[in-house]
Design a protein around this motif. Structure first.
Motif, short mmCIF file in Angstrom:
data_model
loop_
_atom_site.label_atom_id
_atom_site.label_comp_id
_atom_site.label_asym_id
_atom_site.label_seq_id
_atom_site.Cartn_x
_atom_site.Cartn_y
_atom_site.Cartn_z
N LEU A 84 2.98 56.35 -15.30
CA LEU A 84 2.18 55.35 -14.83
C LEU A 84 2.53 54.15 -14.06
O LEU A 84 3.46 53.74 -14.34
CB LEU A 84 0.99 54.84 -15.92
CG LEU A 84 0.17 55.95 -16.46
CD1 LEU A 84 -0.40 55.14 -17.83
CD2 LEU A 84 -0.91 56.33 -15.41
N SER A 85 2.13 53.83 -12.67
CA SER A 85 2.74 52.77 -12.16
C SER A 85 1.50 52.00 -11.80
O SER A 85 0.56 52.40 -10.87
CB SER A 85 3.44 53.19 -10.84
OG SER A 85 3.88 52.06 -10.20
N ALA A 86 1.27 50.77 -12.05
CA ALA A 86 0.01 49.99 -11.90
C ALA A 86 0.39 48.40 -11.45
O ALA A 86 1.40 47.84 -11.94
CB ALA A 86 -0.71 49.78 -13.21
N HIS A 87 -0.42 48.05 -10.57
CA HIS A 87 -0.44 46.69 -10.11
C HIS A 87 -1.67 46.19 -10.57
O HIS A 87 -2.74 46.31 -10.19
CB HIS A 87 -0.51 46.65 -8.53
CG HIS A 87 -0.50 45.37 -7.98
ND1 HIS A 87 -1.23 45.10 -6.74
CD2 HIS A 87 -0.07 44.23 -8.50
CE1 HIS A 87 -0.93 43.63 -6.57
NE2 HIS A 87 -0.52 43.22 -7.58
N TYR A 88 -1.37 45.26 -11.61
CA TYR A 88 -2.53 44.20 -12.23
C TYR A 88 -3.35 43.39 -11.27
O TYR A 88 -2.45 42.50 -10.58
CB TYR A 88 -2.18 43.77 -13.56
CG TYR A 88 -1.83 44.73 -14.45
CD1 TYR A 88 -2.78 45.20 -15.51
CD2 TYR A 88 -0.45 45.42 -14.60
CE1 TYR A 88 -2.36 46.24 -16.44
CE2 TYR A 88 -0.35 46.26 -15.46
CZ TYR A 88 -1.34 46.61 -16.37
OH TYR A 88 -1.08 47.87 -17.29
N ARG A 126 -4.74 48.82 -9.87
CA ARG A 126 -4.98 49.96 -9.24
C ARG A 126 -3.29 50.44 -9.32
O ARG A 126 -2.38 49.76 -9.42
CB ARG A 126 -5.08 49.49 -7.82
CG ARG A 126 -4.18 48.52 -7.37
CD ARG A 126 -4.49 48.11 -5.76
NE ARG A 126 -5.62 47.49 -5.59
CZ ARG A 126 -5.99 46.86 -4.39
NH1 ARG A 126 -5.27 46.83 -3.45
NH2 ARG A 126 -7.30 46.05 -4.29
N GLY A 127 -3.05 51.83 -9.05
CA GLY A 127 -1.90 52.45 -8.97
C GLY A 127 -1.79 53.82 -8.87
O GLY A 127 -2.79 54.43 -8.20
N THR A 128 -0.74 54.43 -9.62
CA THR A 128 -0.59 56.15 -9.38
C THR A 128 -0.45 56.50 -10.85
O THR A 128 0.18 55.80 -11.47
CB THR A 128 0.49 56.37 -8.54
OG1 THR A 128 1.52 55.56 -8.88
CG2 THR A 128 0.21 55.93 -6.94
N ALA A 129 -0.70 57.70 -11.04
CA ALA A 129 -0.37 58.42 -12.24
C ALA A 129 0.40 59.75 -11.59
O ALA A 129 0.02 60.32 -10.50
CB ALA A 129 -1.41 58.92 -13.15
N SER A 130 1.32 60.19 -12.22
CA SER A 130 2.27 61.31 -11.77
C SER A 130 2.97 62.04 -12.72
O SER A 130 3.14 61.68 -13.83
CB SER A 130 3.37 60.77 -10.73
OG SER A 130 3.86 59.91 -11.12
N THR A 138 5.64 56.65 -6.44
CA THR A 138 4.83 55.79 -7.20
C THR A 138 4.19 54.35 -6.56
O THR A 138 4.71 53.89 -5.49
CB THR A 138 5.41 55.40 -8.51
OG1 THR A 138 6.66 54.44 -8.05
CG2 THR A 138 6.11 56.52 -9.18
N ALA A 139 3.28 53.89 -7.18
CA ALA A 139 2.78 52.76 -6.62
C ALA A 139 3.64 51.58 -6.51
O ALA A 139 3.85 50.70 -5.62
CB ALA A 139 1.52 52.11 -7.21
#
Length: 231
Positions: A84-88, A126-130, A138-139
Motif C-alpha cells: 500500500l502506498s498512500a498520500h494523506y 489517495r494512492g495505490t495498492a499492488s 507505486t504512488a
C-alpha cells in the motif's frame, strides 16, 4: 466461520468502477505515545496546540480497511507480496467514519488506485495498492519522481544514499507492549481493528500460524529503530 478461502467477512459492494468497503470508525490508540520524551500529535492537548481538533488517528490504522478489498482482487497473493502506498490529504479523528475504495482491476492488473473519504466527502488519502512489484509503479514512486532534487537537507542532512544499518532480530508477541512510540500490544489492537480476521489471531490460514496485520508492520519496524544508530 471464516474459511481458508476468505480471510474476512467484510461486506464489499461494487459502485461503478470501484469496489467499496463499509463505513468504519477507527480507534485512536496513541494517546499515550511519547516521542523524545514529549507527547506526540496523537495526544489531544498537543494536537490542539498545533491547531487540530484533537489527537489524530495514525495513518497506517487506515490500511486495515483496504485489506479485504485487496484480498477480493488478488487473494492469497495480497498477504504475501501486497503493498500500500498512500498520500494523506486530511486527518481523521476518533468518532469519524471513513470508507475505503479501490478501482476494479482488469484481468492480470497488479496495481490499482485506492482512496478513502469521510462521510462529507473529505478526501483522507489517495494512492495505490499492488502485488508482486518492485515499487516503481507505486504512488510513492510516482510522487518522488515529481520532486526536485533535495538541496540543503535538514532532517536528512547526515543521511547518505546507500547507507545501511545492521540486521536486527525482532518479534512481536500478542501481549507485548511495543514501547513509547506504540504503547499497546497486538492483542489490544486486534480487539478494535476495523477488519477482524482469524488470520491475525489463529493458525486457521494457509500459512499455519497467525500473521501480522499490515497496519501493525510500522509498529514492528519501529520497535527497535532507536538501536539502528542512523545519524
Amino acid at each position: 466461520m471464516i474459511t481458508v478461502e476468505s480471510a474476512f467477512t467484510t461486506e464489499i459492494v461494487e459502485n461503478g468502477d470501484l469496489l467499496v468497503g463499509p463505513w468504519r470508525s477507527p480507534k485512536q490508540m496513541l494517546q499515550a505515545q511519547t516521542y523524545d520524551s514529549h507527547a506526540s500529535i496523537h495526544d489531544d492537548a498537543t494536537a490542539q496546540k498545533l491547531g487540530f481538533r484533537g489527537g489524530t488517528i495514525e495513518g497506517p490504522t487506515h490500511f486495515s480497511q483496504f485489506a479485504p478489498l485487496c484480498e477480493r482482487i488478488w487473494g492469497r497473493a495480497w498477504f504475501m507480496t501486497g503493498c500500500l502506498s498512500a498520500h494523506y490529504r486530511n486527518p481523521v479523528f476518533e468518532g469519524e467514519e471513513v470508507q475505503a475504495q479501490i478501482e476494479k482491476p482488469k484481468p492480470g492488473q497488479t496495481v490499482c488506485t485506492i482512496g478513502m473519504i469521510k462521510r462529507d466527502g473529505t478526501e483522507i488519502l489517495r494512492g495505490t495498492a499492488s502485488i508482486d512489484g518492485d515499487g516503481t509503479e507505486t504512488a510513492l514512486s510516482r510522487r518522488l519522481g515529481e520532486l526536485k532534487p533535495l538541496t540543503d537537507p535538514v532532517i536528512l542532512a547526515d543521511i547518505k544514499l546507500g547507507m545501511k544499518t545492521p540486521r536486527q532480530a525482532i518479534k512481536m508477541d500478542f501481549d507485548q507492549n511495543m514501547g513509547d512510540l506504540y504503547p499497546f500490544s497486538l492483542a489490544d489492537k486486534l480487539k478494535v481493528i476495523t477488519e477482524p480476521s482469524d488470520y491475525y489471531s489463529l493458525e486457521h490460514n494457509p500459512w499455519g500460524r497467525a500473521i501480522i496485520p499490515m497496519e501493525m508492520l510500522s509498529v514492528l519496524f519501529q520497535y527497535r529503530a532507536r538501536e539502528d544508530r542512523l545519524p
